[in-house]
Design a protein around this motif. Structure first.
Motif, PDB file in Angstrom:
ATOM      1  N   ASP A   1     -41.408 -29.333  17.528  1.00 36.65           N
ATOM      2  CA  ASP A   1     -41.749 -29.021  16.149  1.00 36.65           C
ATOM      3  C   ASP A   1     -42.795 -30.006  15.624  1.00 36.65           C
ATOM      4  N   ARG A   2     -43.466 -29.621  14.544  1.00 38.05           N
ATOM      5  CA  ARG A   2     -44.479 -30.460  13.927  1.00 38.05           C
ATOM      6  C   ARG A   2     -43.879 -31.413  12.910  1.00 38.05           C
ATOM      7  N   PHE A   3     -42.602 -31.279  12.628  1.00 40.18           N
ATOM      8  CA  PHE A   3     -41.951 -32.108  11.621  1.00 40.18           C
ATOM      9  C   PHE A   3     -40.702 -32.753  12.219  1.00 40.18           C
ATOM     10  N   LEU A   4     -40.203 -33.771  11.519  1.00 38.34           N
ATOM     11  CA  LEU A   4     -38.986 -34.451  11.940  1.00 38.34           C
ATOM     12  C   LEU A   4     -37.780 -33.571  11.623  1.00 38.34           C
TER      13      LEU A   4
ATOM     14  N   TRP B   1     -45.786 -34.936  21.900  1.00 37.86           N
ATOM     15  CA  TRP B   1     -45.952 -36.115  21.065  1.00 37.86           C
ATOM     16  C   TRP B   1     -46.231 -37.362  21.888  1.00 37.86           C
TER      17      TRP B   1
ATOM     18  N   ASN C   1     -47.106 -39.566   7.096  1.00 38.07           N
ATOM     19  CA  ASN C   1     -46.914 -38.553   8.131  1.00 38.07           C
ATOM     20  C   ASN C   1     -45.424 -38.335   8.368  1.00 38.07           C
ATOM     21  N   THR C   2     -45.081 -37.098   8.701  1.00 35.62           N
ATOM     22  CA  THR C   2     -43.674 -36.749   8.954  1.00 35.62           C
ATOM     23  C   THR C   2     -43.504 -36.070  10.310  1.00 35.62           C
ATOM     24  N   ASP C   3     -44.418 -36.335  11.238  1.00 35.72           N
ATOM     25  CA  ASP C   3     -44.299 -35.727  12.563  1.00 35.72           C
ATOM     26  C   ASP C   3     -43.535 -36.672  13.493  1.00 35.72           C
ATOM     27  N   PRO C   4     -43.091 -36.178  14.655  1.00 38.84           N
ATOM     28  CA  PRO C   4     -42.292 -36.996  15.586  1.00 38.84           C
ATOM     29  C   PRO C   4     -43.097 -37.994  16.413  1.00 38.84           C
ATOM     30  N   LEU C   5     -44.348 -38.257  16.057  1.00 35.99           N
ATOM     31  CA  LEU C   5     -45.158 -39.178  16.845  1.00 35.99           C
ATOM     32  C   LEU C   5     -44.550 -40.577  16.869  1.00 35.99           C
TER      33      LEU C   5
END
Length: 257
Positions: free
Chosen positions: A29-32, A43, A222-226
């Motif tokens: 997914d693009r978000f957490l 990621w 940012n709220t992505d899993p990176l």
């Protein structure tokens, strides 16, 4: 059985957040989100291609290496003097060198900033290295003082009676015997400096960023899993160093039990 159950519950409580981090790091997914809708390595690939975080990681590794060398160069002779010599104020010197361990990192970081600012050391590499040294040096002194105190002094005396100069005794007898503690303190110093975030936030400027500071600034917008993928990399890296020390030396032997 009850004691083992309590120990298991304690470990489960401490390690539970890591399970969530690992799961989110492999999310597609693009978000957490948890649980992740699917698994992917996207990621980790994005992390490798992120110039800002990769550059910050390189700077943190260089800084941690320099701080480790400085901490060992200062801490090992100080620990030797504390463990082997008897002089007035020895306990006071030991207490002064290990005093930062008693202070909250937030208070220590603010104090360092107030001292550094008039001298122009804030937002500079020398200032950041000195600030990290203030945090890591107490660990080197404590570990090495304990390791050196457990070594038999008779071996050093025997080498001295056979004509070896003091520096030769230290180089050929003391340091090889204290090698486990030396490696353990070096590894711990590197990890502490590499992961230090609070003091780095006080000292680092907008154009000077270590990896923990870069991570903190990244999650602000940012709220992505990176960042979760980066956290997994750091966890594996830290665990590998600890396991390597345990495998080669044994942790309790390394810290001078």
């Amino acid at each position: 059985m009850l004691f083992r159950a309590l120990v298991f519950c304690g470990y489960a409580f401490l390690l539970a957040p890591g399970v969530f981090v690992f799961a989110i790091a492999f999310s597609s997914d693009r978000f957490l989100t948890f649980p992740p809708p699917g698994l992917s390595l996207r990621w980790f690939v994005a992390l490798w291609q992120h110039e800002g975080l990769m550059g910050a990681m390189q700077r943190s590794a260089i800084l941690a290496s320099v701080v480790t060398l400085l901490a060992l160069a200062i801490g090992v002779p100080a620990a030797y003097a504390i463990a082997r010599l008897r002089f007035p104020g020895r306990e006071a010197v030991f207490s002064a060198l290990t005093a930062p361990l008693l202070l909250p990192t937030l208070v220590l970081g603010l104090g360092i900033l107030l001292v550094f600012f008039p001298f122009g050391l804030a937002a500079t590499w020398p200032g950041l290295a000195i600030a990290h040294l203030a945090v890591t040096l107490p660990f080197v002194v404590r570990i090495m003082a304990t390791a050196l105190a457990t070594l038999p002094a008779d071996l050093e005396d025997a080498a001295a009676t056979l004509g070896a100069p003091p520096l030769t005794v230290v180089r050929r007898v003391t340091l090889p015997l204290a090698l486990p503690g030396l490696i353990a303190s070096g590894a711990l110093t590197f990890l502490i400096s590499f992961d230090e975030v609070v003091i780095s936030l006080f000292i680092a400027g907008p154009r000077l960023s270590t990896l923990p500071v870069a991570m903190y600034r990244y999650v602000e917008g940012n709220t992505d899993p990176l960042v979760a993928a980066l956290a997994v990399v750091l966890i594996v890296f830290s665990l590998a160093i600890v396991l390597l020390v345990e495998r080669l030396l044994g942790f309790m032997r390394a810290v001078g039990r």
